[in-house]
Design a protein around this motif. Structure first.
Motif, PDB file in Angstrom:
ATOM      1  N   ALA A 290       0.066  -5.350   1.378  1.00  0.00           N
ATOM      2  CA  ALA A 290       1.421  -4.975   0.963  1.00  0.00           C
ATOM      3  C   ALA A 290       1.667  -5.329  -0.504  1.00  0.00           C
ATOM      4  O   ALA A 290       2.295  -4.576  -1.245  1.00  0.00           O
ATOM      5  CB  ALA A 290       2.434  -5.678   1.853  1.00  0.00           C
TER       6      ALA A 290
ATOM      7  N   ALA B  13       2.633  -2.719  -3.453  1.00  0.00           N
ATOM      8  CA  ALA B  13       3.869  -2.865  -4.224  1.00  0.00           C
ATOM      9  C   ALA B  13       3.554  -2.932  -5.715  1.00  0.00           C
ATOM     10  O   ALA B  13       4.267  -2.361  -6.537  1.00  0.00           O
ATOM     11  CB  ALA B  13       4.608  -4.115  -3.770  1.00  0.00           C
TER      12      ALA B  13
ATOM     13  N   LEU C 215       2.732  -3.215   5.799  1.00  0.00           N
ATOM     14  CA  LEU C 215       3.953  -3.986   5.685  1.00  0.00           C
ATOM     15  C   LEU C 215       4.664  -3.642   4.390  1.00  0.00           C
ATOM     16  O   LEU C 215       4.126  -3.809   3.311  1.00  0.00           O
ATOM     17  CB  LEU C 215       3.586  -5.465   5.722  1.00  0.00           C
ATOM     18  CG  LEU C 215       4.705  -6.395   6.082  1.00  0.00           C
ATOM     19  CD1 LEU C 215       5.287  -6.036   7.444  1.00  0.00           C
ATOM     20  CD2 LEU C 215       4.181  -7.811   6.118  1.00  0.00           C
TER      21      LEU C 215
ATOM     22  N   ALA D  78       7.376 -11.888   4.029  1.00  0.00           N
ATOM     23  CA  ALA D  78       7.507 -10.854   5.062  1.00  0.00           C
ATOM     24  C   ALA D  78       6.374 -10.979   6.077  1.00  0.00           C
ATOM     25  O   ALA D  78       6.592 -10.855   7.287  1.00  0.00           O
ATOM     26  CB  ALA D  78       7.496  -9.477   4.405  1.00  0.00           C
ATOM     27  N   ALA D  79       5.168 -11.255   5.584  1.00  0.00           N
ATOM     28  CA  ALA D  79       4.019 -11.384   6.488  1.00  0.00           C
ATOM     29  C   ALA D  79       4.149 -12.629   7.360  1.00  0.00           C
ATOM     30  O   ALA D  79       3.728 -12.637   8.525  1.00  0.00           O
ATOM     31  CB  ALA D  79       2.724 -11.449   5.680  1.00  0.00           C
TER      32      ALA D  79
ATOM     33  N   SER E 290      -2.819  -9.727   5.514  1.00  0.00           N
ATOM     34  CA  SER E 290      -1.902  -8.603   5.684  1.00  0.00           C
ATOM     35  C   SER E 290      -0.938  -8.517   4.497  1.00  0.00           C
ATOM     36  O   SER E 290      -0.597  -7.428   4.036  1.00  0.00           O
ATOM     37  CB  SER E 290      -1.202  -8.711   7.047  1.00  0.00           C
ATOM     38  OG  SER E 290       0.176  -8.794   6.925  1.00  0.00           O
TER      39      SER E 290
ATOM     40  N   GLN F 117       7.870  -4.055   1.675  1.00  0.00           N
ATOM     41  CA  GLN F 117       8.752  -5.140   1.256  1.00  0.00           C
ATOM     42  C   GLN F 117      10.151  -4.902   1.802  1.00  0.00           C
ATOM     43  O   GLN F 117      10.610  -3.773   1.907  1.00  0.00           O
ATOM     44  CB  GLN F 117       8.774  -5.204  -0.253  1.00  0.00           C
ATOM     45  CG  GLN F 117       7.426  -5.644  -0.779  1.00  0.00           C
ATOM     46  CD  GLN F 117       7.554  -6.498  -2.001  1.00  0.00           C
ATOM     47  OE1 GLN F 117       8.450  -6.313  -2.795  1.00  0.00           O
ATOM     48  NE2 GLN F 117       6.668  -7.441  -2.149  1.00  0.00           N
ATOM     49  N   MET F 118      10.769  -5.991   2.154  1.00  0.00           N
ATOM     50  CA  MET F 118      12.091  -5.860   2.762  1.00  0.00           C
ATOM     51  C   MET F 118      13.171  -5.994   1.696  1.00  0.00           C
ATOM     52  O   MET F 118      13.047  -6.778   0.787  1.00  0.00           O
ATOM     53  CB  MET F 118      12.285  -6.950   3.795  1.00  0.00           C
ATOM     54  CG  MET F 118      11.254  -6.873   4.896  1.00  0.00           C
ATOM     55  SD  MET F 118      11.419  -8.295   5.945  1.00  0.00           S
ATOM     56  CE  MET F 118       9.976  -8.063   6.971  1.00  0.00           C
TER      57      MET F 118
ATOM     58  N   ALA G  47       5.797 -10.425  -0.425  1.00  0.00           N
ATOM     59  CA  ALA G  47       4.984  -9.880   0.669  1.00  0.00           C
ATOM     60  C   ALA G  47       4.525 -10.988   1.627  1.00  0.00           C
ATOM     61  O   ALA G  47       4.394 -10.759   2.833  1.00  0.00           O
ATOM     62  CB  ALA G  47       3.767  -9.154   0.099  1.00  0.00           C
TER      63      ALA G  47
END
Lengths: 749, 161
Positions: B151, B155, A23, B88-89, B147, A25-26, B85
């Motif tokens: 991420a 990051a 996933l 988003a998850a 999850s 980051q957006m 994160a």
């Protein structure tokens, strides 16, 4: 103000970057809200559910209140599917309350899917035909050679136009006659049946979602309300000068009980939403009025107040069970086959007394409502503007008319997302309070209930009792069934959730059965609580059937399937009637997926239960571990569900997972008691909700039969309690006939 | 009434309130940051969880006069225009049902991730033990935290590199 706003399309663009399991980051864009609003003004309406922007954005309106059941995602998926839209192009907005346009805008009884599925399909198909009509004109081709898919209309030549290019002309096309609409072959579905993340997840996860409790109206005051601790009582006086002198408090006053609002067109709401007598405090912020509430000293008039006592109810029920009798609902009283079979010396018989408590809804968002009543001046009519989370927002207009005399056309209702419903937000007592306070104080007010208000003044899941008798023959078959329901009624009306629904196994599937009931008088307010009636009847019936299987020395699955008998529909064509074939299918599937029949280690057990309600056939197998100190865990629950074809797979699994957790939380931990009319649990320290550590693994399987799609907000809950107690029996040999398990010495870990 | 200086999501504010007013109501009623929710008022349900200097606290029982540090709320969790994160998850795993408790869940989980790179189920159970979800989204919360951890670490190391 929020720092940013995202729309669905930006989100999905971002999501598509996130493939491959990692996933990323957006990236958030700058605010696009204003641009979106401008664009909407230009958008073209194809019907009351569908608008298309020239830039290709498709807006679909959701007309059913959202409380976490996922309806705001599921129904628009049906429209998008029939239109030939790409889901990525769809933005879902809440429709305003307008029941002339949209029909009943209510959520309850797991009916939103079956009630609206055909309409959604029709709206989608109708919009699609208007787009095709526009494309035929623009491209100067025959309609028959056109097809709508991926938000475009394609000609057989390969030429195409986007929905955005067609929007303006499509909106001018004649609305097709529904009779001649055709629908997609389900095998060609690209949206229905897929896994879709709920449309509001971005605003929720960033704290931007607006619930009723978040409403902020210019000039509003904040309010608290303190009702008589015993329902039916009223306030005589209070320490008004002390309270009014407190910082941040602007006024405090008594409201008298008012039952005018209780008049309701919907039978199950009749008499419910009355204004209870109490003391209102208004002030500059929530804290000031809640702090002042703690310092209230009220003299109450208890002359008409509840004297309900749970201790007394339990004693009365045991006495009634021992005396037998009751009003016979099914079978015959006296000398019939049931009594003969129970007395037959060659049979083994069993009698068992079951008990289930009152429980509260405890929606995470406590009840609240913002109301702005305006007295009409110079002969103008009174008006009311109101903001709340409600399962049936149309009811609010009825209440305003009955209680304050405001005409429905002068009431503007803002129905917001609900922080949980579970049946609680079908009843608008909190709205009567906010209306009355605004009416009295002549200012807009936001009324916020404390958690204690929320528990004490709930419309509880009604408690009750059942006395069960049955016999099994020498060859291990169920020979007689005698079920005596001991429940509650109000002096002038029935109590929602108390009593049998008539759909229960095994008596719908056997001859030698008698069902009777005795109803005791009740004052405590009770109402619909997720799968009313079913949530307790399943516990009793499905536990007792297991008891009989054990008595007969039979395997539970085999015994249950034998009771079910040959595949048949109890009332052919009626989705609300048990279909024993569909029942057998889910039972077999749950058994096979759970590894039913395997040897379990010491202290572990498997338990099965089946239940049919809300047009859904559901079987569950719980796997438990019970330790020597009577702590227990539910390690896994295997669920088999037949609700016809699934619309949003993610949402459907979510509802099942939630039902399992809710069912476990309730049966393991929760009980509301009352003595002398006073509710004894004050807050979460005395009324627990299950925490994350106790969550079982949940394995969900759907049988997507060719029956119509039906709702899933409730029916996965009822089988959970008996599946767990049957599993505890398998692990320990100890039979549990009363909930919650915490009162039986079992501690969920 | 007294004056208090607060730093919330990187912005300074001055509020004139009763010193006993819990931070929750200052955020909601005075600063109009309504993402932080009221659930019980006695620190039992976690709906009001915010960070003070990165540590998760229950804002419903923390008097404004006792706030000693920078406050972060759900509205301030996404930094520099990027979703955290966890947020988003939460979307990716379709965690929310009604959504009311989720700000508190995410704030508790965010403090966990900051402290522990690869949390186990037991770590998640402990860090989120104070957060009720009445809809029963716990299965998905666990999945989403696992999850998000992947991420989040990716990051972090990308920024460090």
């Amino acid at each position: 103000m929020s720092r940013f706003t995202l729309n669905r399309r930006d989100l999905l663009k971002a999501s598509s970057l996130a493939g491959g399991g990692l996933l990323l980051q957006m990236t958030l864009p700058t605010s696009v809200l204003a641009a979106e609003e401008r664009a909407l003004v230009r958008s073209k309406e194809l019907n009351v559910y569908v608008e298309i922007n020239p830039d290709g954005q498709i807006t679909i309106y959701s007309s059913i209140p959202e409380m976490g059941q996922g309806i705001k995602t599921a129904l628009p998926m049906v429209i998008a599917e029939e239109m030939g839209a790409r889901w990525e192009d769809v933005k879902v907005l809440e429709a305003p309350l307008d029941q002339k346009k949209y029909g009943l805008q209510g959520a309850g009884g797991s009916t939103s899917i079956p009630r609206n599925f055909d309409t959604m399909r029709r709206m989608g198909a109708s919009a699609r035909e208007m787009l095709i009509g526009a494309a035929a004109l623009l491209m100067e081709v025959e309609r028959e050679d056109l097809e709508a898919r991926e938000s475009q209309v394609f000609h057989t030549s390969g030429e195409s136009r986007t929905f955005g290019q067609l929007a303006a002309l499509a909106a001018e096309q004649p609305v097709p006659d529904p009779e001649y609409l055709t629908y997609k072959d389900p095998r060609a579905y690209t949206i229905i049946g897929t896994t879709v993340s709920s449309v509001d997840n971005l605003v929720i996860s960033t704290g931007q979602s607006k619930f009723g409790i978040d409403v902020d109206v210019p000039g509003m005051q904040y309010a608290s309300y303190t009702r008589c601790p015993r329902v039916g009582g009223k306030a005589v006086s209070f320490n008004a000068s002390d309270i009014k002198a407190l910082p941040g408090v602007t006024d405090a006053f008594i409201l008298q009980p008012d039952d005018r609002a209780g008049k309701a067109a919907m039978v199950f709401l009749e008499g419910m939403a009355v204004l209870r007598g109490g003391v209102a405090i208004i002030g500059e912020d929530t804290w000031s009025v809640l702090d002042a509430k703690r310092q209230l000293q009220v003299e109450w008039d208890y002359s008409d107040a509840s004297e309900d006592s749970w201790t007394q109810m339990m004693a009365d029920a045991k006495r009634i069970a021992a005396a037998g009798g009751g009003e016979v609902l099914l079978g015959e009283d006296g000398d019939d086959g049931v009594d003969a079979a129970l007395a037959d010396a060659s049979h083994q018989s069993l009698e068992a007394f079951y008990q289930f408590p009152y429980v509260a809804h405890v929606c995470m968002e406590p009840m609240n409502c913002t109301a702005d009543f305006r007295k009409g001046s110079n002969g103008e009519a009174d008006t009311l503007e109101i903001w709340l989370g409600s399962q049936f927002p149309g009811q609010v207009k009825e209440i305003a008319q009955n209680m304050l005399g405001v005409a429905p056309q002068n009431v503007k209702v803002h129905a917001l997302r609900m922080g949980g419903g579970f049946g609680r937000r079908a009843i608008h007592d909190f709205a009567t309070e906010a209306m009355a306070i605004s009416h009295h104080a002549d200012v807009p007010v936001k009324l916020t209930w404390t958690r204690t208000d929320d528990i004490h003044n709930d419309f509880f899941r009604v408690g009750g009792f059942q006395n069960m008798r049955a016999a099994v023959s020498a060859d291990g078959k169920l020979a007689a069934w005698d079920q005596h329901y001991i429940g509650f009624k109000y002096p002038d009306r029935f109590t929602v959730g108390s009593g049998l629904r008539g759909n229960e196994l095994p008596f719908v599937a056997m001859d030698n059965a008698r069902v009777s009931q005795t109803m005791m008088d009740l004052a405590t307010p009770c109402g619909a609580w997720r799968a009313p009636g079913s949530n307790t009847n399943a516990f009793v019936e499905q536990s007792f059937i297991h008891e009989l299987a054990e008595l007969a020395g039979r395997d539970h699955v085999e015994f249950l399937l034998e009771i079910m008998g040959s595949p048949r529909w109890v009332k052919p064509g009626d989705v609300n009637a048990l279909n024993t074939g569909r029942a057998a299918d889910v039972i077999k599937l749950a058994a096979s997926k759970s590894g039913w029949g395997r040897q379990m280690p010491a202290g572990k057990g498997l338990g099965l239960a089946f239940y049919f309600c809300h047009a859904a056939h559901v079987a569950e197998v719980a796997e438990v571990t019970v330790n020597a100190d009577r702590t227990f865990s539910v390690d896994k629950v295997t669920v088999a569900v037949d609700v016809g074809p699934i619309i949003n797979r993610s949402g459907a699994i979510s509802q099942v997972q939630g039902s399992i957790v809710d069912g476990l939380s309730t049966m393991a931990l929760q009980i509301i008691t009352m003595e002398g009319g006073v509710i004894e649990q004050d807050n979460f320290h005395e009324y627990e909700v299950m925490r994350i550590a106790a969550t079982p693994e949940i394995d969900v399987h759907f049988i997507e039969s060719d029956n119509p799609s039906t709702g899933l907000g409730e029916p996965a809950l009822p089988p959970l309690a008996p599946a767990v107690t049957n599993a505890i029996y398998a692990a320990t040999g100890e039979r549990i006939r009363s909930m919650p398990l915490s009162d039986e010495g079992f501690k969920l870990v | 009434m007294s004056q208090f200086k607060l730093t919330v999501n990187g912005q300074s504010h001055e509020v004139d309130v009763n010193p006993n007013m819990p931070l929750l109501w200052v955020l909601r009623d005075k600063l109009k940051l309504t993402g932080t929710k009221y659930g019980c008022g006695i620190a039992q349900c976690g709906a009001c969880t915010v960070h003070v200097d990165g540590a998760p606290v229950r804002a419903c029982v923390l008097p404004v006069s006792a706030v000693a540090g920078a406050v972060t709320t759900i509205e301030g969790l996404a930094a520099d225009g990027e979703l955290h994160a966890l947020q988003a998850a939460w979307i990716e795993h379709d965690v929310p049902q009604c959504g009311y408790c989720q700000a508190g869940q995410i704030m508790s989980a965010a403090a966990l991730l900051a402290a522990k790179a690869e949390p186990s189920d037991a770590d998640i159970d402990t860090a989120l033990a104070g957060n009720y979800c009445r809809c029963g989204t716990y299965v998905r919360i666990r999945k989403a935290v696992h999850s998000a951890a992947i991420a989040y670490n990716a990051a972090k190391s990308a920024k460090g590199a």
